[in-house]
Scaffold this active site. Structure first.
Site, PDB file in Angstrom:
ATOM      1  N   ARG A 139       3.809 -29.305  -5.751  1.00 20.40           N
ATOM      2  CA  ARG A 139       3.635 -30.003  -7.038  1.00 20.40           C
ATOM      3  C   ARG A 139       2.264 -30.667  -7.182  1.00 20.40           C
ATOM      4  NH1 ARG A 139       9.494 -32.220  -5.912  1.00 20.40           N
ATOM      5  NH2 ARG A 139       8.265 -32.885  -4.135  1.00 20.40           N
TER       6      ARG A 139
ATOM      7  N   LYS B 249       1.822   2.077  -5.110  1.00 25.91           N
ATOM      8  CA  LYS B 249       2.454   1.532  -6.326  1.00 25.91           C
ATOM      9  C   LYS B 249       1.584   1.752  -7.550  1.00 25.91           C
ATOM     10  CE  LYS B 249       2.545  -2.446  -4.275  1.00 25.91           C
ATOM     11  NZ  LYS B 249       2.198  -2.119  -2.896  1.00 25.91           N
TER      12      LYS B 249
ATOM     13  N   GLY C 258      -4.385  -4.500  -3.711  1.00 31.57           N
ATOM     14  CA  GLY C 258      -5.454  -3.515  -3.878  1.00 31.57           C
ATOM     15  C   GLY C 258      -4.775  -2.256  -4.367  1.00 31.57           C
ATOM     16  N   HIS C 259      -4.839  -2.015  -5.661  1.00 25.01           N
ATOM     17  CA  HIS C 259      -4.132  -0.873  -6.237  1.00 25.01           C
ATOM     18  C   HIS C 259      -5.135   0.172  -6.708  1.00 25.01           C
ATOM     19  CE1 HIS C 259      -0.430  -3.575  -7.224  1.00 25.01           C
ATOM     20  NE2 HIS C 259      -0.729  -3.531  -5.952  1.00 25.01           N
ATOM     21  N   THR C 260      -4.946   1.391  -6.211  1.00 22.64           N
ATOM     22  CA  THR C 260      -5.861   2.464  -6.566  1.00 22.64           C
ATOM     23  C   THR C 260      -5.247   3.288  -7.694  1.00 22.64           C
ATOM     24  OG1 THR C 260      -6.318   2.567  -4.206  1.00 22.64           O
ATOM     25  CG2 THR C 260      -7.234   4.330  -5.575  1.00 22.64           C
TER      26      THR C 260
ATOM     27  N   ASP D 253       0.809  -1.223   0.000  1.00 25.77           N
ATOM     28  CA  ASP D 253       0.000   0.000   0.000  1.00 25.77           C
ATOM     29  C   ASP D 253       0.844   1.277   0.000  1.00 25.77           C
ATOM     30  OD1 ASP D 253      -2.249  -1.618   0.060  1.00 25.77           O
ATOM     31  OD2 ASP D 253      -2.280  -1.651   2.257  1.00 25.77           O
TER      32      ASP D 253
ATOM     33  N   GLY E 249     -11.526  -2.119   3.448  1.00 24.78           N
ATOM     34  CA  GLY E 249     -11.973  -0.952   4.214  1.00 24.78           C
ATOM     35  C   GLY E 249     -11.484  -0.929   5.648  1.00 24.78           C
TER      36      GLY E 249
ATOM     37  N   GLN F 124       2.140  -5.995  -3.226  1.00 20.12           N
ATOM     38  CA  GLN F 124       2.637  -6.147  -1.851  1.00 20.12           C
ATOM     39  C   GLN F 124       3.932  -5.342  -1.644  1.00 20.12           C
ATOM     40  OE1 GLN F 124       1.519  -9.454  -3.426  1.00 20.12           O
ATOM     41  NE2 GLN F 124      -0.404  -8.592  -2.785  1.00 20.12           N
TER      42      GLN F 124
HETATM   43  P1  GDP Z   1      -0.740   0.220  -3.625  1.00 23.81           P
HETATM   44  O1  GDP Z   1      -1.327  -1.027  -3.104  1.00 23.81           O
HETATM   45  O2  GDP Z   1       0.720   0.321  -3.320  1.00 23.81           O
HETATM   46  O3  GDP Z   1      -1.007   0.458  -5.079  1.00 23.81           O
HETATM   47  O4  GDP Z   1      -1.424   1.406  -2.817  1.00 23.81           O
HETATM   48  P2  GDP Z   1      -2.995   1.520  -2.429  1.00 23.81           P
HETATM   49  O5  GDP Z   1      -3.729   1.916  -3.656  1.00 23.81           O
HETATM   50  O6  GDP Z   1      -3.452   0.330  -1.689  1.00 23.81           O
HETATM   51  O7  GDP Z   1      -2.923   2.656  -1.350  1.00 23.81           O
HETATM   52  C1  GDP Z   1      -2.428   3.893  -1.641  1.00 23.81           C
HETATM   53  C2  GDP Z   1      -3.516   4.941  -1.331  1.00 23.81           C
HETATM   54  O8  GDP Z   1      -2.916   6.195  -1.209  1.00 23.81           O
HETATM   55  C3  GDP Z   1      -4.543   5.096  -2.423  1.00 23.81           C
HETATM   56  O9  GDP Z   1      -5.753   5.489  -1.854  1.00 23.81           O
HETATM   57  C4  GDP Z   1      -3.946   6.203  -3.287  1.00 23.81           C
HETATM   58  O10 GDP Z   1      -4.907   6.925  -4.022  1.00 23.81           O
HETATM   59  C5  GDP Z   1      -3.347   7.063  -2.244  1.00 23.81           C
HETATM   60  N1  GDP Z   1      -2.138   7.776  -2.630  1.00 23.81           N
HETATM   61  C6  GDP Z   1      -1.089   7.332  -3.377  1.00 23.81           C
HETATM   62  N2  GDP Z   1      -0.132   8.284  -3.440  1.00 23.81           N
HETATM   63  C7  GDP Z   1      -0.571   9.331  -2.683  1.00 23.81           C
HETATM   64  C8  GDP Z   1      -0.017  10.593  -2.308  1.00 23.81           C
HETATM   65  O11 GDP Z   1       1.097  10.966  -2.677  1.00 23.81           O
HETATM   66  N3  GDP Z   1      -0.799  11.389  -1.506  1.00 23.81           N
HETATM   67  C9  GDP Z   1      -2.038  11.022  -1.069  1.00 23.81           C
HETATM   68  N4  GDP Z   1      -2.716  11.848  -0.287  1.00 23.81           N
HETATM   69  N5  GDP Z   1      -2.575   9.832  -1.405  1.00 23.81           N
HETATM   70  C10 GDP Z   1      -1.847   8.999  -2.188  1.00 23.81           C
HETATM   71  P1  IMO Z   2      -0.810  -4.215  -2.206  1.00 21.00           P
HETATM   72  O1  IMO Z   2      -0.354  -4.766  -3.511  1.00 21.00           O
HETATM   73  C1  IMO Z   2      -0.768  -4.645   2.142  1.00 21.00           C
HETATM   74  C2  IMO Z   2      -0.732  -8.741   3.722  1.00 21.00           C
HETATM   75  C3  IMO Z   2      -1.961  -9.248   4.443  1.00 21.00           C
HETATM   76  C4  IMO Z   2      -1.325 -10.219   5.407  1.00 21.00           C
HETATM   77  C5  IMO Z   2      -0.207 -10.828   4.596  1.00 21.00           C
HETATM   78  C6  IMO Z   2      -0.557 -12.168   3.949  1.00 21.00           C
HETATM   79  O2  IMO Z   2      -2.120  -3.535  -2.243  1.00 21.00           O
HETATM   80  O3  IMO Z   2       0.271  -3.403  -1.573  1.00 21.00           O
HETATM   81  P2  IMO Z   2      -2.098 -12.864   1.909  1.00 21.00           P
HETATM   82  O4  IMO Z   2      -3.558 -12.714   1.688  1.00 21.00           O
HETATM   83  O5  IMO Z   2      -1.241 -12.259   0.855  1.00 21.00           O
HETATM   84  O6  IMO Z   2      -1.694 -14.296   2.162  1.00 21.00           O
HETATM   85  O7  IMO Z   2      -1.805 -12.071   3.274  1.00 21.00           O
HETATM   86  O8  IMO Z   2       0.106  -9.890   3.593  1.00 21.00           O
HETATM   87  N1  IMO Z   2      -0.987  -8.212   2.373  1.00 21.00           N
HETATM   88  C7  IMO Z   2      -0.947  -6.918   2.037  1.00 21.00           C
HETATM   89  N2  IMO Z   2      -0.762  -5.822   2.798  1.00 21.00           N
HETATM   90  N3  IMO Z   2      -0.908  -4.513   0.811  1.00 21.00           N
HETATM   91  C8  IMO Z   2      -1.056  -5.608   0.032  1.00 21.00           C
HETATM   92  O9  IMO Z   2      -1.066  -5.543  -1.309  1.00 21.00           O
HETATM   93  C9  IMO Z   2      -1.125  -6.872   0.645  1.00 21.00           C
HETATM   94  N4  IMO Z   2      -1.288  -8.127   0.179  1.00 21.00           N
HETATM   95  C10 IMO Z   2      -1.182  -8.938   1.247  1.00 21.00           C
HETATM   96  O10 IMO Z   2      -2.631  -8.202   5.096  1.00 21.00           O
HETATM   97  O11 IMO Z   2      -0.744  -9.528   6.491  1.00 21.00           O
HETATM   98 MG    MG Z   3      -2.850  -1.702  -1.825  1.00 18.77          MG
END
Ligand code: GDP
Ligand code: IMO
Ligand code: MG
Length: 474
Positions: free
Chosen positions: A141, A15, A39-41, A12, A345, A245
């Site tokens: 396997r 990325k 979960g990529h936004t 998170d 959430g 991740q």
């Molecule tokens: P990812 O899993 O690494 O792709 O990241 P997520 O999407 O799970 O979480 C990143 C959150 O931060 C999302 O809600 C993005 O829209 C938000 N975000 C990313 N970069 C920035 C930033 O520079 N500033 C703010 N305020 N929000 C950001």
């Molecule tokens: P993005 O790509 C944050 C965490 C889970 C748990 C551990 C193992 O959005 O950054 P899993 O379901 O993969 O076996 O869970 O890894 N986890 C993440 N934490 N961002 C993620 O993905 C994650 N994907 C898995 O919360 O602790």
């Molecule tokens: Mg994420």
């Protein structure tokens, strides 16, 4: 040319947003590990997209590949593709024949094992998507690959071998009544109610997954990832590897067992696509850093400010009602940064930036550049703190110890920086790096020095227009 995007922390880091920013110049976006646990936004043309499996390039009309290192739940894949189509985006998604398939029994078993571990407080806090059980079968396997879905005989043979083993595991080891699950449902939305059928029934699985195989063929989605990508690179395409991740939940380099079951670090971009290490190493490897730290799930977090019950060991407070000054700060950052799970959430644990963690990440992946996000989220604080090093057994330590138990014993040595004022993210992005508040630049330059890596981009807001780009990998 290639570029690899790697999470430097615990996931998170933002990325998806950086893949999107650099995505303009990419022709192909590739996921090389993980599955629908991500979960990529991505915010594109004012619309927010939340993607868990389909690469972020999908919203920008790129070619998207799920590499052989991924674990693919076909239902999630088609749900995401269909949902994007409903919103007017027609994504071009290819799936490696060598990628492994997540079946409903993997998701059920993920839940069962977490439940069993929770009796002693040892649960990982997985996303419940069946990631661990699927990689377990791959290594054991007894997994099924995406390519197997297109051959009904092979599909049946492999299911007939593996499903009774899984059923026995659920019933005999964990004492779970699988038949009962069939009637009452289970943690898996794939189980029963939606037409896939019972999770441990060979005939039902065969029928549903054979159809997924037919759709993959019909929509011409299947590739040999290594060959496909090599051809694209030979044709001059720019390829971006989108890590999911992060480094500290990498199965090898992370804080085992509180990890995911794949390699988000840069080496995964080679093994997870079928491209040689020098193809990955020829391009930039960009570490994505959140300007503070968040964590989803259990495990140590030496710089934690405010906990989340069930995730923070021993914490039973209420993240929404902070009581101490540090909980107050955590709450403020959580709200400002919208630190709630993209898919679930749930509130994320919040702490200060952990520099030993970043030194470890930079070495493990060989970062050539950094993208530092959420500089705006920290704006307005009087002071911004980092964990510069740890003290362990009375000694200063500059990187993460290899065992999780030892890491939990580390006390952070904090270093404090003067805060910076609020600023307009879009204006800053337009005006460039020098227009950022001076104290924010001092913070970024400290990071550059400590990690011996230049800052390529700075996130100053969630939107695409709110990124200060100093250098592009393509
Ligand atoms: P990812 O899993 O690494 O792709 O990241 P997520 O999407 O799970 O979480 C990143 C959150 O931060 C999302 O809600 C993005 O829209 C938000 N975000 C990313 N970069 C920035 C930033 O520079 N500033 C703010 N305020 N929000 C950001
Ligand atoms: P993005 O790509 C944050 C965490 C889970 C748990 C551990 C193992 O959005 O950054 P899993 O379901 O993969 O076996 O869970 O890894 N986890 C993440 N934490 N961002 C993620 O993905 C994650 N994907 C898995 O919360 O602790
Ligand atoms: Mg994420």
């Amino acid at each position: 040319m290639t570029a690899t995007i790697v999470g430097a922390q615990l996931g998170d880091e933002g990325k998806g947003g950086i893949v999107d920013v650099y995505g303009d110049d990419a022709d192909v976006v590739v996921r090389y590990q993980g599955g629908d646990n991500a979960g990529h936004t991505v915010v594109h043309e004012g619309t927010e997209y939340k993607l868990s499996l389909v690469p972020s390039g999908a919203v920008r009309g790129k070619v998207n590949v799920l590499g052989n290192g991924c674990v693919v739940n076909p239902r999630t894949l088609f749900d995401e593709i269909d949902a994007l189509r409903e919103r007017g985006v027609d994504p071009d998604v290819r799936v490696a024949r060598r990628a492994h398939v997540i079946f409903p029994y993997h998701r059920v078993l993920d839940g069962i094992e977490e439940e069993a571990k929770s009796e002693t407080g040892d649960e990982v806090g997985t996303t419940g998507r069946g990631i661990g059980p699927t990689y377990e079968d791959k290594a054991g396997r007894r997994g099924l690959r995406i390519g197997d879905l297109t051959d009904p005989d092979v599909l049946r043979k492999r299911l007939e071998y593996v499903v009774p083993i899984k059923r026995t595991l659920a019933e005999e080891v964990y004492g779970v009544d699988v038949e009962e699950k069939r009637e009452t449902g289970s943690p898996s939305p794939n189980d029963g109610a939606d037409g896939v059928g019972p999770a441990f029934d060979v005939d039902a699985l065969h029928g549903a997954y054979r159809e997924y195989g037919e759709r993959l063929v019909r929509e011409d989605m299947l590739v040999d990832a290594g060959d496909f990508l090599t051809d694209r690179i030979d044709d001059g395409a720019n390829v971006m590897f989108e890590g999911a991740q992060g480094t500290i939940i990498d199965i090898d380099h992370g804080n085992y067992p509180y990890v995911t079951s794949s390699n988000p670090t840069a080496g995964g971009a080679s093994t997870g696509t079928g491209l040689a290490p020098d193809v990955v190493g020829d391009g930039d490897v960009i570490g994505i850093v959140k300007a503070y730290l968040t964590r989803v799930g259990s495990g140590p977090m030496p710089t934690e400010l405010g906990g989340v019950p069930g995730d923070t060991p021993g914490y039973d407070g209420d993240p929404e009602n902070p009581e101490t000054a540090s909980e107050e700060l955590a709450h403020r950052i959580r709200e400002a940064g919208n630190e709630y799970g993209t898919v679930t959430g749930r509130p994320r644990r919040v702490g200060w930036l952990d520099i030993p963690m970043l030194r470890h990440a930079a070495r493990a992946s060989g970062f050539t550049g950094l993208a530092v996000n959420h500089i705006d989220t920290l704006a307005g604080l009087d002071e911004v703190t980092v964990g510069h090093s740890y003290t362990l057994d009375g000694e200063a330590v500059r990187t993460i110890p290899p065992t999780t138990e030892r890491w939990a014993e580390c006390e952070p040595n904090l270093r404090t920086f003067e805060g910076w004022p609020e600023f307009d993210g879009s204006e800053a992005a337009e005006a460039g790096y020098e227009a950022l508040p001076e104290n924010a630049r001092a913070y970024l330059e400290y990071l550059e020095d400590e990690l011996d890596t230049p800052v390529y981009a700075v996130g100053v807001g969630p939107a695409r227009t709110e990124t200060v780009v100093r250098h592009s990998p393509f």
